[in-house]
Design a protein around this motif. Structure first.
Motif: not given
Lengths: 147, 134
Positions: A145-147
């Motif tokens: 997951n990338t913010k």
């Protein structure tokens, strides 16, 4: 001179390939006496298609009802009996190369499989056992997951 | 069960066709199939182990008294990665010389579970006869 003659041989490459295969064969023969396999017949090849392991063995002339397959944990066991009808009294043998007898082979798979989903079929004298990997043994792709 | 009855099968390594003898004529790996040959008064019967051979991929050729069996085996699909190998896969080829005793027009072939049964009837004049003594 001898070298030249050697390489001038059209058959050289195919002979080298044959030699290579022979080496591979000896190598796998040495392996089959390792703890991985117990028993000697039938020779087995194991494939992996990502979802399942596929075990194949050449068992010509064996009826499917004469083969027993069981799976426990990681171990696949194949046993059975090959019978060859004896010739009648009025017949004689000229050649007798085909073998008959009992066999039992246990094989440890690299991963757990789902024993309930194991399928086996037999076609043209080749047994194929498809052993789907157990859910917990399946590789999962983890998404980052990338913010 | 006696020891004699409990015969256990052992791996018999597949024997490759000797390419130095000038055969086979096609590319790829070829093995010599194991055969039994029996003879009765009427016919010679040949049984050949041809695992993995579909009946339509078997070619039986008779010319100049030489019977040639050529059997092609389909390769394993590419998405299956071989992780353990104990045998190699290839076609089968073997040649047999037919004597004059065989009636070549009446050769019959059947294939079941990877075993070929080839019936080679004997020519009438070569079948044994009982001579009645009068």
């Amino acid at each position: 001179m001898a070298l030249l003659r050697l390489f001038g041989d059209d058959d050289f490459v195919s002979r080298m390939e044959q030699m290579q295969r022979e080496m591979n064969r000896l190598w796998s023969a040495a392996w089959s006496s390792s703890p991985m396999g117990s028993g000697v017949f039938p020779a087995m090849n194991i494939y992996d298609d990502g979802e399942s392991f596929i075990a194949r063995a050449e068992l010509p002339g064996i009826k499917s009802e004469d083969i027993d397959i069981s799976v426990a944990g990681k171990t696949l066991t194949i046993s059975g009996n090959r019978t060859i009808e004896p010739v009648g009294e009025s017949e004689t043998y000229h050649r007798r190369e085909r073998k008959s007898g009992e066999f039992r082979r246990a094989f440890d798979l690299p991963d757990l499989v789902d024993a309930n989903k194991v399928m086996a079929h037999f076609s043209n004298g080749v047994l194929e056992v498809v052993l789907p990997r157990a859910e917990q043994a399946k590789m999962r792709k983890i998404k980052i997951n990338t913010k | 069960m006696t020891a004699k009855e409990r015969r256990e099968l052992e791996v018999n390594q597949k024997k490759e066709v000797d390419t130095r003898a000038g055969e086979p004529t096609r590319a790829g790996v070829w093995y010599v199939p194991e055969v039994d040959i029996t003879e009765s008064d009427d016919a010679i019967t040949l049984y050949a182990d041809l695992p993995g051979v579909r009946p339509e991929n078997l070619d039986i050729d008779v010319r100049d008294d030489v019977l040639t069996l050529t059997a092609e085996v389909e390769p394993i699909s590419e998405n299956r990665k071989l992780i353990w190998r104990e045998y190699d896969i290839g076609g089968f080829q073997r040649r047999f010389t037919l004597g004059e005793r065989v009636d070549q027009a009446k050769i019959n072939a059947t294939m079941k579970d990877g075993v070929l049964t080839l019936t080679l009837p004997k020519a009438e004049e070569h079948k044994p006869r009982k001579i009645q003594v009068s």
